[in-house]
Design an enzyme around this catalytic site. Structure first.
Site, PDB file in Angstrom:
ATOM      1  N   GLY A  66       0.824  -1.196   0.000  1.00  0.00           N
ATOM      2  CA  GLY A  66       0.000   0.000   0.000  1.00  0.00           C
ATOM      3  C   GLY A  66       0.861   1.249   0.000  1.00  0.00           C
ATOM      4  N   GLY A 114      -0.019  -4.972   0.286  1.00  0.00           N
ATOM      5  CA  GLY A 114      -1.202  -4.801  -0.540  1.00  0.00           C
ATOM      6  C   GLY A 114      -1.110  -5.507  -1.875  1.00  0.00           C
ATOM      7  N   GLU A 137       5.105  -6.581   7.671  1.00  0.00           N
ATOM      8  CA  GLU A 137       4.352  -5.560   8.397  1.00  0.00           C
ATOM      9  C   GLU A 137       4.771  -5.385   9.856  1.00  0.00           C
ATOM     10  OE1 GLU A 137       2.036  -6.583   4.801  1.00  0.00           O
ATOM     11  OE2 GLU A 137       3.063  -7.769   6.344  1.00  0.00           O
TER      12      GLU A 137
END
Length: 443
Positions: A66, A114, A137
């Site tokens: 993302g 993402g 992450e």
């Protein structure tokens, strides 16, 4: 528009999506997610489109994740963009997971975060020799979202937990081993694959003689240790097991995990254990609750600052140590959201697949439909009883709408097909504008 962030093209029998931010490694924005969801919905009802293909522009990345900088800036400024992005990204991921047509992701180059969400949930994930996968992450104070709760626990053994807690990067052979990729096609054969799909071949037929095996995986050689250690019942026990192994791999792995956000590490451990027993849509609703707390917290912004903004590589996590993160701290991430967020959140359709082949009367349709829905009340026979059970007895209480896909209705007797069509119309009329049940008739 060649300058658009995402490009759409109908090429013969294929719908082609190109993520078009090569200078940003095709990082996903909210506008891209919205545009993709809208186009996928349109192609789902387009009989000319037999297969959807998604690829990244340029040679470096399919999609590196993302647009983290925008999410950081939104959260810091208190604007709604960050939560709007996550909601719409997760809805896109769900649309891909439930897509009624083959969805072929050409995962070349970097695929992370993402980018995993818009590929791993598709029916076919085709890697080449440049593929590099990771879910990093926990290193930025987040958790492996975009459906990580669902697909990571379903990797072989404890491989998913290993990937989630370490952010380890996988090359092509290990992507195939872990199930992240379903096929390997050499880069110089990629155009031939796209041409075959555009000519109307099914993905399985198109891949049959292009797909090759890739030997020699790191995961396979370390699988015994991964399963034993990452199968422990807590992060503390897992790290103790790594410390006790006294190998270069175990020392490096323990050091890697201890450098991540302590909160994200414990959060991710519980996330994957919970996700192993949940449906895909339940996992996404859980992640939506979790990300609300991430956006309102500290470590995500600190992790992004240290990694992307200031790039000093020295995040100051809060709490700073794993032993300071309590079970109560982690439980708060999984609690229900305030009612307004729950109501406006992720209303994924619950997809029910019914096969009409073998139906002899409309009663067979009623029986299969009620069995799939699990409606709590059923009295008598016929359409009135069906509507009473579905519309008044059970559907009012569901978390999300139903999409009922009926296949092979043409194989049922003509009068049965008409009776089922009448029943569908009656259900739609009884629902009025609420529309909790949508029906799709498929060949």
């Amino acid at each position: 528009m060649p300058d658009a962030e995402v490009l759409f093209e109908k090429r013969g029998a294929a719908g082609l999506i190109t993520l078009n931010r090569p200078k940003a490694l095709n990082a996903l924005t909210r506008d891209m997610a919205l545009a993709m969801k809208e186009q996928l919905d349109a192609w789902a009802g387009d009989a000319q489109v037999k297969t959807v293909i998604v690829q990244g522009a340029g040679d470096r990345a399919f999609c590196a994740g993302g647009d983290i900088r925008s999410l950081y800036e939104s959260g810091r400024a208190g604007t709604p963009y960050a939560l709007d992005f996550y909601r719409d990204e997760y809805l896109l991921d769900a649309a891909i997971k439930h897509y009624p047509k083959p969805y072929v992701a050409l995962i070349c180059g970097i695929v992370m975060g993402g980018g995993v969400g818009v590929s791993v949930h598709g029916s076919h994930r085709v890697a080449d020799e440049t593929t590099t996968f990771a879910m990093p992450e926990t290193g930025i104070g987040l958790f492996p979202d975009v459906g990580g709760s669902f697909f990571l626990p379903r990797c072989p053994g404890e491989v998913g937990m290993y990937l989630a807690l370490t952010g380890a990067r996988l090359k092509t052979a290990d992507c195939l081993y872990a199930g992240i990729a379903t096929h390997f096609v050499a880069k110089d054969k990629r155009a031939a694959l796209v041409d075959r799909l555009a000519d109307g071949m099914t993905p399985d037929a198109a891949l049959a003689d292009l797909h090759e095996s890739v030997p020699g995986t790191f995961l396979d050689s370390h699988r015994k240790s991964i399963d034993a250690i990452f199968g422990e019942s807590s992060v503390d026990e897992l790290l103790a097991a790594l410390d006790a192994e006294h190998t270069d791999w175990s020392r490096d792995t323990a050091k890697t995990i201890r450098a991540k956000s302590p909160t994200s590490t414990k959060l991710t451990f519980r996330q994957l254990r919970e996700g192993a027993a949940l449906s895909f849509d339940e996992c996404m609703r859980m992640e939506y609750r979790m990300v609300h707390r991430i956006v309102g917290g500290h470590d995500f912004y600190e992790g992004v600052r240290a990694t992307i903004i200031d790039k000093d590589g020295t995040p100051r996590w809060r709490p700073a140590a794993l032993e300071e993160v309590t079970d109560a701290d982690i439980a708060a991430y999984f609690a229900s959201l305030p009612e307004d967020f729950e109501a406006g959140g992720l209303l994924f359709p619950t997809v029910l697949e019914l096969d009409a082949d073998g139906w002899k009367s409309a009663s067979d349709f009623y029986r299969d439909l009620l069995s799939a829905v699990g409606a709590p009340r059923w009295h008598g026979t016929g359409i009135d009883a069906l509507i009473d059970s579905m519309v008044h007895g059970g559907i009012n209480t569901i978390e999300a709408p139903y999409t009922v896909r009926i296949a092979n209705l043409s194989r049922a007797p003509i009068e049965v097909g008409q009776e089922v069509a009448n029943a569908i119309a009656a259900i739609a009329q009884a629902q009025g504008e609420r529309g909790d049940i949508q029906f799709e008739i498929r060949p």
